[in-house]
Design a protein around this motif. Structure first.
Motif, PDB file in Angstrom:
ATOM      1  N   ALA A  58      20.853  -8.580   7.323  1.00 29.01           N
ATOM      2  CA  ALA A  58      20.590  -8.355   5.906  1.00 29.01           C
ATOM      3  C   ALA A  58      20.515  -6.867   5.617  1.00 29.01           C
ATOM      4  CB  ALA A  58      19.284  -9.039   5.499  1.00 29.01           C
ATOM      5  N   GLY A  59      20.548  -6.497   4.285  1.00 28.77           N
ATOM      6  CA  GLY A  59      20.473  -5.095   3.910  1.00 28.77           C
ATOM      7  C   GLY A  59      19.056  -4.582   4.012  1.00 28.77           C
ATOM      8  N   VAL A  60      18.896  -3.320   3.611  1.00 28.06           N
ATOM      9  CA  VAL A  60      17.599  -2.659   3.678  1.00 28.06           C
ATOM     10  C   VAL A  60      16.783  -3.058   2.452  1.00 28.06           C
ATOM     11  CG1 VAL A  60      16.428  -0.436   3.805  1.00 28.06           C
ATOM     12  CG2 VAL A  60      18.631  -0.758   4.937  1.00 28.06           C
ATOM     13  N   SER A 110       7.856  10.893  -8.267  1.00 30.20           N
ATOM     14  CA  SER A 110       7.928   9.785  -7.314  1.00 30.20           C
ATOM     15  C   SER A 110       6.547   9.497  -6.740  1.00 30.20           C
ATOM     16  CB  SER A 110       8.903  10.134  -6.188  1.00 30.20           C
ATOM     17  OG  SER A 110       8.893   9.132  -5.189  1.00 30.20           O
ATOM     18  N   ASN A 111       6.294   8.212  -6.500  1.00 36.27           N
ATOM     19  CA  ASN A 111       5.028   7.794  -5.902  1.00 36.27           C
ATOM     20  C   ASN A 111       5.133   7.566  -4.398  1.00 36.27           C
ATOM     21  OD1 ASN A 111       3.768   7.778  -8.437  1.00 36.27           O
ATOM     22  ND2 ASN A 111       4.455   5.686  -8.842  1.00 36.27           N
ATOM     23  N   ASP A 112       6.342   7.569  -3.840  1.00 39.25           N
ATOM     24  CA  ASP A 112       6.548   7.246  -2.432  1.00 39.25           C
ATOM     25  C   ASP A 112       7.455   8.285  -1.792  1.00 39.25           C
ATOM     26  OD1 ASP A 112       5.189   4.580  -2.507  1.00 39.25           O
ATOM     27  OD2 ASP A 112       6.836   4.110  -3.855  1.00 39.25           O
ATOM     28  N   ASP A 113       7.409   8.318  -0.467  1.00 44.78           N
ATOM     29  CA  ASP A 113       8.348   9.102   0.325  1.00 44.78           C
ATOM     30  C   ASP A 113       9.531   8.223   0.695  1.00 44.78           C
ATOM     31  OD1 ASP A 113       6.533  11.165   0.222  1.00 44.78           O
ATOM     32  OD2 ASP A 113       5.609  10.654   2.143  1.00 44.78           O
ATOM     33  N   GLY A 114      10.719   8.804   0.718  1.00 45.80           N
ATOM     34  CA  GLY A 114      11.888   8.027   1.100  1.00 45.80           C
ATOM     35  C   GLY A 114      13.165   8.703   0.669  1.00 45.80           C
ATOM     36  N   ILE A 115      14.166   7.871   0.399  1.00 44.81           N
ATOM     37  CA  ILE A 115      15.495   8.342   0.009  1.00 44.81           C
ATOM     38  C   ILE A 115      15.902   7.599  -1.253  1.00 44.81           C
ATOM     39  CG2 ILE A 115      17.915   8.574   0.698  1.00 44.81           C
ATOM     40  CD1 ILE A 115      16.993   8.516   3.588  1.00 44.81           C
ATOM     41  N   LEU A 136      16.471   2.542  -7.135  1.00 47.28           N
ATOM     42  CA  LEU A 136      16.010   1.953  -5.881  1.00 47.28           C
ATOM     43  C   LEU A 136      15.869   3.048  -4.840  1.00 47.28           C
ATOM     44  CD1 LEU A 136      18.322  -1.210  -5.693  1.00 47.28           C
ATOM     45  CD2 LEU A 136      15.948  -1.126  -6.457  1.00 47.28           C
ATOM     46  N   MET A 137      14.840   2.945  -4.009  1.00 48.21           N
ATOM     47  CA  MET A 137      14.627   3.860  -2.902  1.00 48.21           C
ATOM     48  C   MET A 137      14.484   3.067  -1.619  1.00 48.21           C
ATOM     49  SD  MET A 137      11.897   6.597  -4.540  1.00 48.21           S
ATOM     50  CE  MET A 137      11.617   7.277  -2.904  1.00 48.21           C
ATOM     51  N   VAL A 138      14.684   3.748  -0.493  1.00 48.60           N
ATOM     52  CA  VAL A 138      14.451   3.163   0.824  1.00 48.60           C
ATOM     53  C   VAL A 138      13.520   4.086   1.588  1.00 48.60           C
ATOM     54  CG1 VAL A 138      16.661   1.958   0.878  1.00 48.60           C
ATOM     55  CG2 VAL A 138      16.496   4.276   1.812  1.00 48.60           C
ATOM     56  N   GLY A 139      12.929   3.534   2.656  1.00 48.31           N
ATOM     57  CA  GLY A 139      12.011   4.319   3.452  1.00 48.31           C
ATOM     58  C   GLY A 139      12.705   5.394   4.271  1.00 48.31           C
ATOM     59  N   GLU A 140      11.933   6.285   4.820  1.00 48.76           N
ATOM     60  CA  GLU A 140      12.484   7.356   5.640  1.00 48.76           C
ATOM     61  C   GLU A 140      13.130   6.775   6.895  1.00 48.76           C
ATOM     62  OE1 GLU A 140       9.262   9.923   6.476  1.00 48.76           O
ATOM     63  OE2 GLU A 140       9.174  10.798   4.471  1.00 48.76           O
ATOM     64  N   GLY A 141      14.299   7.310   7.234  1.00 50.90           N
ATOM     65  CA  GLY A 141      15.017   6.867   8.420  1.00 50.90           C
ATOM     66  C   GLY A 141      15.868   5.636   8.221  1.00 50.90           C
ATOM     67  N   TRP A 144      20.330   4.299   3.419  1.00 44.54           N
ATOM     68  CA  TRP A 144      20.261   4.070   1.984  1.00 44.54           C
ATOM     69  C   TRP A 144      21.520   3.419   1.442  1.00 44.54           C
ATOM     70  CZ3 TRP A 144      23.835   6.595  -1.123  1.00 44.54           C
ATOM     71  CH2 TRP A 144      24.514   7.670  -0.548  1.00 44.54           C
ATOM     72  N   LYS A 145      22.631   3.528   2.194  1.00 37.67           N
ATOM     73  CA  LYS A 145      23.868   2.902   1.712  1.00 37.67           C
ATOM     74  C   LYS A 145      23.833   1.381   1.842  1.00 37.67           C
ATOM     75  CE  LYS A 145      26.755   6.930   2.765  1.00 37.67           C
ATOM     76  NZ  LYS A 145      27.931   7.434   3.495  1.00 37.67           N
ATOM     77  N   GLN A 146      22.933   0.859   2.657  1.00 40.49           N
ATOM     78  CA  GLN A 146      22.840  -0.588   2.868  1.00 40.49           C
ATOM     79  C   GLN A 146      21.678  -1.195   2.080  1.00 40.49           C
ATOM     80  OE1 GLN A 146      25.168  -2.140   4.478  1.00 40.49           O
ATOM     81  NE2 GLN A 146      26.191  -0.243   5.078  1.00 40.49           N
ATOM     82  N   VAL A 147      21.221  -0.547   1.008  1.00 35.64           N
ATOM     83  CA  VAL A 147      20.104  -1.048   0.234  1.00 35.64           C
ATOM     84  C   VAL A 147      20.486  -2.354  -0.453  1.00 35.64           C
ATOM     85  CG1 VAL A 147      20.728   0.293  -1.824  1.00 35.64           C
ATOM     86  CG2 VAL A 147      18.366  -0.433  -1.490  1.00 35.64           C
TER      87      VAL A 147
END
Length: 505
Positions: A58-60, A110-115, A136-141, A144-147
């Protein structure tokens, strides 16, 4: 026989107990990772992404960024500019985008760290409701292309031509489906439909974002007029004899109501036809201003009182301060005089709430600033305890931020008394509308020179020139009656005409 079976079973248990759990080696991990990489394009983030996702392929899972409420009265906002682009790393507190609220343009953090993985609402989008998913954001590491992009609700109705299946009425209708369909009507369309008792659900919206325009309402009115039976006549005329078809096409016949079947539409840059107009989309600031002005004039009993003030001492003091390289305006003196008067008369420094009057323990002066987006009132906090030079610097900085649309919510919310000065536009005097829930607003006109008679001396009466301004106090009659308003204006005039007495410098 039974003894041999028991011995065989015991041997199986001993053999299973001797087998150790098969731990994944580095080689097995690489094989598993390569398999998943071929399946979903894994970028080597390893088992962290494996355990965070619902399944290996599945995606991120995204971090949702929704339209926030950046002011207490905000219901929708406009995306002015994105300050980050897709793929940029974002830390908590970083600026994501600029959002135009009902008051000003505010930076969303932003309220979170990520990408930042995906921008769902592009720049220039207007009327974005609160809670709408905008990015949409994703977590660090994480890749992000698979969100995973969730299914989005359609914002505008489909413009595709209806098919036979679509034109058929649905068999069942759920409350959720009916709630999603929100009608948007222009003022002219609403007036036409209300006047003739037509159902807005029957109108076909052709305006932007499903807006029912005046033309749509007229078209529905024409259709309803055609469906009505013709009025009975005294004698029925015989049908006309059949004639040969003519090549000439006649213009559409107007219905019995006198309205044209196809009303002309005005074109920007060209003279409009009689009876046409151009709809101008209102910004969030304009809509809120209209709402608050209507609320003020319909719910607050306005009372007005005016007085003339002599600016001779103020002009003299300004020249003295200019020699010391201290630049202050007449409006700065007015702000200080009003704040000192409120401190000396706290019964005027009140506001009206749902339960009745409320005395305020702070003196925050709201100054009206005209901007291209509309009128806004930044606040000079604790003005009674500030000096003239500090008031001048604060007012100048707030006015510039207001024109640039960069005011923060705490810089224009929470005032206790308003001042509106139109003297620089050549206005001699005017009456301002109270800014609820405040109790008063002071309208200041421009200075004018008048000849007056000086007190008589041994040589007789002497003519002199005075610089006068007219100020008009609009007060809430529930809180500040005429007698209290008159005493406040007298105190204000005394403080303005004698700046040293009020310790204005």
């Amino acid at each position: 026989m039974a003894a041999s079976i028991r011995l065989g079973r015991r041997g199986v248990f001993i053999a299973l107990r001797a087998i150790k759990p098969n731990k994944l080696t580095v080689h097995n991990r690489l094989i598993t990772q390569n398999k998943c990489q071929r399946t979903v394009g894994w970028n080597g983030s390893g088992f962290r992404q494996l355990f965070q996702s619902p399944s290996v392929c599945a995606g991120v899972a995204p971090l949702k960024v929704q339209m926030p409420a950046l002011s207490p009265t905000m219901e929708e906002g406009n995306i002015v500019k994105w300050l980050k682009k897709e793929g940029d790393e974002v830390a908590a507190g970083d600026a994501l985008c600029e959002i135009e609220t009902d008051k000003a343009v505010v930076i969303m953090e932003s309220n979170d760290d990520g990408i930042l993985a995906k921008i769902l609402v592009q720049e220039g989008s207007r009327g974005v409701r609160l809670g709408t998913l905008i990015a949409l954001m994703v977590g660090e590491g994480e890749d992000w292309k698979q969100v995973e992009i969730p299914a989005l609700e359609p914002i505008t109705p489909s413009t595709a031509p209806p098919t036979a299946a679509d034109s058929a009425p649905p068999l069942t209708s759920t409350p959720a489906a009916s709630a999603l369909k929100q009608l948007r009507l222009s003022p002219a369309a609403r007036h036409i439909l209300d006047t003739h008792g037509l159902d807005p659900q029957l109108a076909k919206a052709t305006g932007p974002r499903g807006l029912i325009t005046k033309e749509d309402a007229l078209q529905l009115l024409n259709q309803s007029d055609k469906g009505r039976p013709a009025p009975p006549s005294a004698a029925v005329a015989p049908p006309p004899p059949p004639t040969a078809p003519s090549v000439t096409v006649s213009p559409p016949i107007a219905p019995s109501t006198g309205r044209p079947t196809f009303p002309p539409v005005s074109v920007p840059g060209k003279p409009g036809m009689p009876g046409t107009f151009t709809e101008i989309p209102a910004s969030n600031v304009r809509r809120v201003i209209a709402q608050r002005l209507t609320q003020s004039k319909s719910t607050i009993p306005h009372a007005y009182a005016s007085v003339d003030c002599d600016l001779g001492a103020v002009m003299k003091l300004r020249k003295q301060l200019a020699t010391e390289n201290i630049k202050v305006s007449v409006n700065d003196f007015i702000i200080k005089a009003a704040a000192v008067s409120l401190r000396e008369m706290p019964e005027v420094n009140v506001m009206w709430s749902g339960e009745g009057p409320q005395a305020l323990d702070f003196i925050h002066i709201s100054i009206a600033v005209a901007t291209p987006r509309g009128l806004i009132t930044p606040i000079i906090k604790d003005a009674a305890n500030k000096g003239l030079q500090e008031i001048a610097a604060t007012a100048k900085a707030l006015a510039q931020k207001a024109r640039d649309g960069k005011l923060l919510p705490e810089e224009y919310q929470g005032g206790s008394f308003s001042i509106s000065n139109l003297g620089m536009f050549g206005i001699s005097e005017f009456s301002a509308v109270i800014n609820p829930p405040q109790a008063c607003i002071l309208a200041v006109g421009g200075p004018r020179a008048e000849l007056t008679l000086a007190p008589q001396d041994p040589d007789g009466p002497v003519l002199r020139t005075q610089q006068l301004i007219t100020v008009t106090l609009s007060s809430d009659g529930r809180l500040v009656d005429d007698e209290l308003a008159s005493r406040f204006l007298e105190k204000f005039r005394s403080n303005l005409e004698q700046p040293q007495r009020a310790s204005l410098p």
